[in-house]
Write a protein that holds these residues in place. Structure first.
Motif, PDB file in Angstrom:
ATOM      1  N   UNK A 162     -20.045  -8.637   6.738  1.00 40.95           N
ATOM      2  CA  UNK A 162     -18.968  -9.116   7.596  1.00 40.95           C
ATOM      3  C   UNK A 162     -17.610  -8.838   6.946  1.00 40.95           C
ATOM      4  N   UNK A 163     -16.556  -9.021   7.722  1.00 41.78           N
ATOM      5  CA  UNK A 163     -15.212  -8.849   7.164  1.00 41.78           C
ATOM      6  C   UNK A 163     -14.984  -9.870   6.063  1.00 41.78           C
ATOM      7  N   UNK A 164     -14.356  -9.430   4.987  1.00 43.32           N
ATOM      8  CA  UNK A 164     -14.095 -10.352   3.883  1.00 43.32           C
ATOM      9  C   UNK A 164     -12.758 -10.000   3.239  1.00 43.32           C
ATOM     10  N   UNK A 165     -12.252 -10.926   2.463  1.00 42.34           N
ATOM     11  CA  UNK A 165     -10.969 -10.738   1.778  1.00 42.34           C
ATOM     12  C   UNK A 165     -11.075 -11.388   0.405  1.00 42.34           C
ATOM     13  N   UNK A 166     -10.689 -10.650  -0.620  1.00 37.32           N
ATOM     14  CA  UNK A 166     -10.776 -11.162  -1.992  1.00 37.32           C
ATOM     15  C   UNK A 166      -9.582 -12.020  -2.374  1.00 37.32           C
ATOM     16  N   UNK A 167      -8.586 -12.064  -1.521  1.00 35.02           N
ATOM     17  CA  UNK A 167      -7.395 -12.862  -1.807  1.00 35.02           C
ATOM     18  C   UNK A 167      -6.130 -12.120  -1.430  1.00 35.02           C
ATOM     19  N   UNK A 168      -4.977 -12.751  -1.653  1.00 34.81           N
ATOM     20  CA  UNK A 168      -3.708 -12.132  -1.302  1.00 34.81           C
ATOM     21  C   UNK A 168      -3.176 -12.618   0.031  1.00 34.81           C
ATOM     22  N   UNK A 169      -2.201 -11.903   0.552  1.00 36.08           N
ATOM     23  CA  UNK A 169      -1.541 -12.322   1.795  1.00 36.08           C
ATOM     24  C   UNK A 169      -1.273 -11.121   2.697  1.00 36.08           C
TER      25      UNK A 169
ATOM     26  N   UNK B 298     -13.498  -5.200  -8.087  1.00 38.76           N
ATOM     27  CA  UNK B 298     -13.454  -6.215  -7.032  1.00 38.76           C
ATOM     28  C   UNK B 298     -14.004  -7.547  -7.534  1.00 38.76           C
ATOM     29  N   UNK B 299     -15.080  -7.470  -8.317  1.00 42.21           N
ATOM     30  CA  UNK B 299     -15.658  -8.698  -8.864  1.00 42.21           C
ATOM     31  C   UNK B 299     -14.688  -9.370  -9.845  1.00 42.21           C
ATOM     32  N   UNK B 300     -13.952  -8.548 -10.604  1.00 39.71           N
ATOM     33  CA  UNK B 300     -12.953  -9.109 -11.517  1.00 39.71           C
ATOM     34  C   UNK B 300     -11.860  -9.831 -10.729  1.00 39.71           C
ATOM     35  N   UNK B 301     -11.454  -9.221  -9.607  1.00 41.17           N
ATOM     36  CA  UNK B 301     -10.446  -9.870  -8.760  1.00 41.17           C
ATOM     37  C   UNK B 301     -10.966 -11.198  -8.227  1.00 41.17           C
ATOM     38  N   UNK B 302     -12.226 -11.193  -7.816  1.00 37.16           N
ATOM     39  CA  UNK B 302     -12.818 -12.432  -7.307  1.00 37.16           C
ATOM     40  C   UNK B 302     -12.881 -13.503  -8.390  1.00 37.16           C
ATOM     41  N   UNK B 303     -13.087 -13.072  -9.634  1.00 37.34           N
ATOM     42  CA  UNK B 303     -13.145 -14.052 -10.724  1.00 37.34           C
ATOM     43  C   UNK B 303     -11.801 -14.739 -10.907  1.00 37.34           C
ATOM     44  N   UNK B 304     -10.733 -14.068 -10.482  1.00 34.26           N
ATOM     45  CA  UNK B 304      -9.388 -14.666 -10.557  1.00 34.26           C
ATOM     46  C   UNK B 304      -9.110 -15.521  -9.325  1.00 34.26           C
ATOM     47  N   UNK B 305      -9.411 -14.975  -8.136  1.00 35.68           N
ATOM     48  CA  UNK B 305      -9.006 -15.654  -6.899  1.00 35.68           C
ATOM     49  C   UNK B 305      -9.960 -16.751  -6.470  1.00 35.68           C
TER      50      UNK B 305
ATOM     51  N   UNK C 190     -13.817 -14.925   1.070  1.00 36.35           N
ATOM     52  CA  UNK C 190     -14.242 -14.026   0.001  1.00 36.35           C
ATOM     53  C   UNK C 190     -15.634 -13.487   0.290  1.00 36.35           C
ATOM     54  N   UNK C 191     -15.932 -12.275  -0.173  1.00 33.32           N
ATOM     55  CA  UNK C 191     -17.276 -11.726   0.052  1.00 33.32           C
ATOM     56  C   UNK C 191     -18.334 -12.504  -0.722  1.00 33.32           C
ATOM     57  N   UNK C 192     -19.519 -12.585  -0.133  1.00 32.45           N
ATOM     58  CA  UNK C 192     -20.641 -13.245  -0.795  1.00 32.45           C
ATOM     59  C   UNK C 192     -21.922 -12.660  -0.245  1.00 32.45           C
ATOM     60  N   UNK C 193     -23.040 -13.067  -0.808  1.00 29.50           N
ATOM     61  CA  UNK C 193     -24.318 -12.541  -0.322  1.00 29.50           C
ATOM     62  C   UNK C 193     -24.628 -13.038   1.087  1.00 29.50           C
TER      63      UNK C 193
END
Length: 238
Positions: free
Chosen positions: A191-198, A97-104, A183-186
């Motif tokens: 709470x609800x979060x989304x790492x990206x996409x549609x 998930x963190x790798x995905x966040x590094x992209x998005x 996006x998720x963060x500290x």
């Protein structure tokens, strides 16, 4: 017969009767003692049998209790092992998930390599969603931060879909009022979060295709979980 003879005969008769009585009494005493000893032996054997049965019953209870305790300890150990394995798999998923966040999450800072990669990824996700829905008109939702990237690739994604399906260009309506969670963060970890996409849906809302990075990661891990477990732990989880 004179009185002396009569007295002598009476004495003999008395001695004879007394002797018979003594012999009879002795026989009764011996017989009673034998019966007492037999009954005593029977009672002793019966008590011994009861004691043996009680000991066997308690011994069985101890064995059963030992087996139950062993089974509980074994199950507890298995649960610990499974929990440890789940922790490893979950940590892998969190790392992914963190790798995905590094992209998005790099695209909004500058148009770096990550920004180009994520922009192209959004286009591919939109095309894939259109291919799944096969609807002439769809509603699209994305994160607010991704809105400008989605608008940038929307036309090319629609054209690619139309070319692949040999259909007219689909109508894609981007929802500018309701966005996917950020996006998720500290700050919003619970709470609800989304790492990206549609997320795309038919106009009537009856068909929804969630093509977010989180959803795709969940599907990937769910489908690959047996293989992942086999690679990590040498066995396929049941």
């Amino acid at each position: 017969m004179n009185d002396s003879d009569v007295s002598r005969q009476i004495d003999q008769m008395v001695r004879f009767i007394r002797q018979e009585a003594e012999e009879k009494a002795s026989e009764i005493s011996v017989s009673a003692e034998e019966e007492f000893n037999i009954e005593k032996l029977q009672l002793v054997e019966a008590e011994k049998k009861k004691i043996r049965q009680e000991y066997e019953r308690k011994e069985k209870q101890v064995e059963i209790r030992k087996k139950i305790e062993y089974s509980m300890q074994l199950n507890a150990s298995r649960i610990k092992v499974l929990q440890a394995q789940d922790d490893v798999v979950n940590s892998m998923k969190e790392a992914a998930s963190k790798e995905l966040l590094s992209v998005s999450n790099h695209h909004h800072l500058s148009l770096t390599h990550h920004g180009h990669v994520y922009r192209n990824l959004l286009k591919d996700l939109i095309v894939q969603s259109l291919l799944r829905l096969k609807e002439p008109s769809v509603l699209l939702r994305c994160r607010e931060n991704d809105l400008h990237l989605v608008e940038h690739v929307l036309a090319s994604a629609a054209q690619e879909y139309a070319d692949k399906e040999n259909v007219h260009l689909p109508e894609i309506i981007v929802d500018n009022n309701v966005f996917l969670p950020p996006a998720p963060s500290h700050h919003n970890i619970h709470e609800l979060h989304c790492s990206g996409g549609v997320v795309l849906a038919s106009r009537d809302g009856k068909i929804v295709f969630e093509n977010t990075l989180d959803a795709r990661l969940d599907v990937l891990f769910r489908n690959k979980l047996p293989e992942i477990r086999k690679q990590l732990f040498g066995q396929v989880a049941a």
